[in-house]
Design an enzyme around this catalytic site. Structure first.
Site, short mmCIF file in Angstrom:
data_model
loop_
_atom_site.label_atom_id
_atom_site.label_comp_id
_atom_site.label_asym_id
_atom_site.label_seq_id
_atom_site.Cartn_x
_atom_site.Cartn_y
_atom_site.Cartn_z
N GLY A 9 0.85 -1.18 0.00
CA GLY A 9 0.00 0.00 0.00
C GLY A 9 0.89 1.23 0.00
O GLY A 9 2.07 1.17 -0.37
N GLY A 12 3.92 0.74 2.44
CA GLY A 12 4.78 -0.36 1.98
C GLY A 12 5.56 0.02 0.73
O GLY A 12 6.77 -0.25 0.62
N ALA A 128 2.05 9.59 2.61
CA ALA A 128 2.19 8.82 1.36
C ALA A 128 0.82 8.48 0.81
O ALA A 128 -0.10 8.16 1.58
CB ALA A 128 2.97 7.53 1.64
N LYS A 182 2.62 8.87 18.69
CA LYS A 182 2.07 8.86 17.32
C LYS A 182 0.55 8.73 17.35
O LYS A 182 -0.14 9.35 16.52
CB LYS A 182 2.72 7.73 16.52
CG LYS A 182 2.29 7.66 15.05
CD LYS A 182 2.86 8.78 14.20
CE LYS A 182 2.12 9.06 12.91
NZ LYS A 182 2.08 8.03 11.92
N ASN A 186 -2.10 11.18 15.48
CA ASN A 186 -3.14 10.69 14.55
C ASN A 186 -4.55 11.01 15.05
O ASN A 186 -5.45 11.29 14.24
CB ASN A 186 -2.99 9.19 14.31
CG ASN A 186 -1.80 8.87 13.43
OD1 ASN A 186 -0.87 8.18 13.84
ND2 ASN A 186 -1.77 9.40 12.22
N ASN A 190 -6.20 12.72 12.01
CA ASN A 190 -6.91 11.83 11.07
C ASN A 190 -8.44 11.96 11.07
O ASN A 190 -9.02 12.10 9.99
CB ASN A 190 -6.48 10.38 11.29
CG ASN A 190 -5.02 10.13 10.92
OD1 ASN A 190 -4.22 11.07 10.92
ND2 ASN A 190 -4.65 8.91 10.61
N ASN A 200 -4.03 17.56 5.24
CA ASN A 200 -3.50 17.84 6.58
C ASN A 200 -3.19 19.33 6.77
O ASN A 200 -3.39 19.88 7.86
CB ASN A 200 -2.21 17.03 6.82
CG ASN A 200 -2.49 15.54 6.91
OD1 ASN A 200 -3.63 15.10 6.79
ND2 ASN A 200 -1.44 14.75 7.09
N1 LIG Z 1 -0.53 6.64 4.24
C1 LIG Z 1 0.10 7.40 5.12
O1 LIG Z 1 0.38 8.59 4.85
C2 LIG Z 1 0.52 6.84 6.46
C3 LIG Z 1 0.07 5.59 6.90
N2 LIG Z 1 0.53 5.09 8.10
C4 LIG Z 1 0.09 3.80 8.62
O2 LIG Z 1 0.70 2.75 7.89
C5 LIG Z 1 -0.14 1.59 7.87
C6 LIG Z 1 -0.36 1.19 6.40
O3 LIG Z 1 -1.11 2.24 5.83
P1 LIG Z 1 -1.21 2.55 4.28
O4 LIG Z 1 -0.03 2.03 3.57
O5 LIG Z 1 -1.58 3.97 4.16
O6 LIG Z 1 -2.49 1.65 3.94
P2 LIG Z 1 -2.92 1.00 2.55
O7 LIG Z 1 -4.34 0.64 2.70
O8 LIG Z 1 -2.51 1.90 1.44
O9 LIG Z 1 -2.02 -0.30 2.48
C7 LIG Z 1 -2.29 -1.50 3.13
C8 LIG Z 1 -1.87 -2.58 2.17
O10 LIG Z 1 -1.90 -3.84 2.83
C9 LIG Z 1 -2.38 -4.78 1.88
N3 LIG Z 1 -2.88 -5.97 2.54
C10 LIG Z 1 -3.95 -6.11 3.35
N4 LIG Z 1 -4.09 -7.39 3.75
C11 LIG Z 1 -3.09 -8.08 3.18
C12 LIG Z 1 -2.71 -9.44 3.18
N5 LIG Z 1 -3.40 -10.36 3.86
N6 LIG Z 1 -1.62 -9.80 2.48
C13 LIG Z 1 -0.91 -8.90 1.77
N7 LIG Z 1 -1.22 -7.59 1.71
C14 LIG Z 1 -2.30 -7.18 2.40
C15 LIG Z 1 -3.47 -4.04 1.14
O11 LIG Z 1 -3.75 -4.73 -0.06
P3 LIG Z 1 -5.02 -4.37 -0.99
O12 LIG Z 1 -4.61 -3.09 -1.69
O13 LIG Z 1 -5.10 -5.53 -1.90
O14 LIG Z 1 -6.17 -4.18 -0.08
C16 LIG Z 1 -2.80 -2.69 0.95
O15 LIG Z 1 -2.02 -2.67 -0.23
C17 LIG Z 1 -1.45 2.00 8.56
O16 LIG Z 1 -1.47 1.58 9.89
C18 LIG Z 1 -1.43 3.53 8.48
O17 LIG Z 1 -2.14 4.16 9.50
C19 LIG Z 1 1.46 5.77 8.86
C20 LIG Z 1 1.92 6.98 8.44
C21 LIG Z 1 1.46 7.64 7.25
C1 LIG Z 2 1.80 11.14 9.40
C2 LIG Z 2 0.32 11.17 9.00
C3 LIG Z 2 -0.43 12.17 9.83
C4 LIG Z 2 0.35 11.58 7.56
O1 LIG Z 2 -0.87 11.95 7.04
C5 LIG Z 2 -0.28 9.80 9.26
O2 LIG Z 2 0.21 9.10 10.10
C6 LIG Z 2 -1.51 9.29 8.61
O3 LIG Z 2 -2.00 9.87 7.65
O4 LIG Z 2 -2.01 8.26 9.09
#
Ligand SMILES: NC(=O)C1=CN([C@@H]2O[C@H](COP(=O)(O)OP(=O)(O)OC[C@H]3O[C@@H](n4cnc5c(N)ncnc54)[C@H](OP(=O)(O)O)[C@@H]3O)[C@@H](O)[C@H]2O)C=CC1
Ligand SMILES: CC(C)(CO)C(=O)C(=O)O
Length: 301
Positions: A9, A12, A128, A182, A186, A190, A200
């Site tokens: 995602g 990742g 991201a 953190k 959030n 959020n 944001n």
């Molecule tokens: N985005 C941001 O700006 C920020 C996010 N975070 C945190 O990071 C974490 C990830 O968030 P984010 O990347 O935004 O979320 P996303 O929803 O973009 O990514 C999650 C990913 O996990 C995949 N997934 C779910 N289940 C499985 C599985 N069983 N096997 C393999 N892959 C799987 C999903 O796949 P599919 O697409 O197929 O559903 C998706 O691609 C969260 O806790 C979020 O709060 C922290 C800081 C900033």
């Molecule tokens: C760092 C921040 C606030 C970035 O938007 C975040 O953690 C989120 O969106 O979940």
């Protein structure tokens, strides 16, 4: 070094792109075979904050057994998606080092069901957005903090692997402290951004949203005064400014009709306050509003 990232995602893909700058070999575990195939064929395209595009070749599979176990494994799925991965994570060698990057507090307890010797927690202050299956937009540069949660092998991970151009990290001692800090960031950012559908940065420029965010912060601090040791309202404002162009992950969930992380971020804070016989009425209102939006959402996984 070999690095496996579970979940391609927004976060990742961001982590994989930056780690590969230092020539680490990146393998993804995705949920869909279509995404795995696209990643193998097209690699990841990262759009950096300066607008530069960087393409990285990666491996990607849906089957855990095809990824190297002698590697650092970074779990980058949402908290509520961890349950579906329990069996596969349990099947990894106990000497495989795991890093969890979820927002919220709920994963700390969940992780204790794993028997691995070395488990780290990271908090990520980047913004991201996943544009498509293979493209990620880096929408705000922040610090990544990493702390050992369970460490028995006496061989700490080399933090330098997480140091690249726009991706700076620091190793800290206490996982709970960074996760609590953190979760408050959030909780302030959020839910309001998800409800109002604003970036944001608008939490600073919109005077009423700003007032609400400040009131939420002050309300949380009244119940958890210890937080003032690691977090000030200036830090909350700074994160909004640094990620001003980002759509918070909760807003991205809403826009994509996905279940939000309201339970593991705000629900857990409300429960912790309740154990001290404290209530957070403003935050609780936002909690119900986001739950109502979740319920209204068209489709959940
Ligand atoms: N985005 C941001 O700006 C920020 C996010 N975070 C945190 O990071 C974490 C990830 O968030 P984010 O990347 O935004 O979320 P996303 O929803 O973009 O990514 C999650 C990913 O996990 C995949 N997934 C779910 N289940 C499985 C599985 N069983 N096997 C393999 N892959 C799987 C999903 O796949 P599919 O697409 O197929 O559903 C998706 O691609 C969260 O806790 C979020 O709060 C922290 C800081 C900033
Ligand atoms: C760092 C921040 C606030 C970035 O938007 C975040 O953690 C989120 O969106 O979940």
């Amino acid at each position: 070094m070999k690095v496996v990232i579970v979940g391609a995602g927004a976060i990742g893909l961001l982590i994989g792109s930056y780690l590969s700058e230092r020539n680490h070999e990146i393998t993804y575990i995705t949920r869909s075979t279509v995404q795995a195939e696209k990643l193998r064929l097209q690699g990841i395209t990262l759009i950096q904050p300066n607008g530069e595009k960087v393409n990285t070749q990666v491996q990607a599979f849906t089957d855990f057994r095809l990824a190297p176990t002698e590697a650092l494994w970074i779990v980058a799925v949402k908290f509520h998606q961890l349950t579906n991965l329990e069996k596969e994570l349990q099947s990894l060698s106990l000497s495989t080092t795991l890093v969890f990057v979820q927002n919220g507090l709920a994963h700390l307890k969940w992780i204790n069901r794993l028997k691995h010797q070395d488990i780290y927690i990271a908090t990520i202050e980047h913004g991201a957005v996943k544009q498509d299956a293979t493209t990620v937009l880096h929408k705000g540069v922040g610090l990544t903090k990493i702390a050992p949660h369970i460490m028995t092998s006496k061989a700490p991970i080399d933090i330098s692997i997480f140091q690249t151009s726009f991706f700076q990290s620091e190793m800290v001692e206490d996982a709970y402290t960074i996760v609590l800090r953190k979760v408050v960031l959030n909780a302030c950012i959020n839910p309001i951004t998800a409800i109002l559908q604003i970036k944001n940065g608008e939490l600073i420029t919109n005077s009423h949203a700003f007032h609400l965010m400040k009131s939420i912060f002050e309300e949380i601090l009244l119940s958890f005064p210890e937080i003032s040791q690691t977090l000030t309202f200036e830090d909350v404002k700074e994160l909004c400014v640094k990620t001003s162009q980002n759509y918070s992950s909760m807003l991205q969930d809403r826009l994509n009709h996905r279940k939000s992380e309201i339970e593991s971020i705000v629900g857990v804070l409300l429960q912790m306050a309740a154990t001290k016989e404290r209530d957070l009425p403003l935050l609780r209102t936002l909690y119900y509003l986001v739950l109502a939006l979740d319920e209204k959402g068209e489709s959940f996984e």
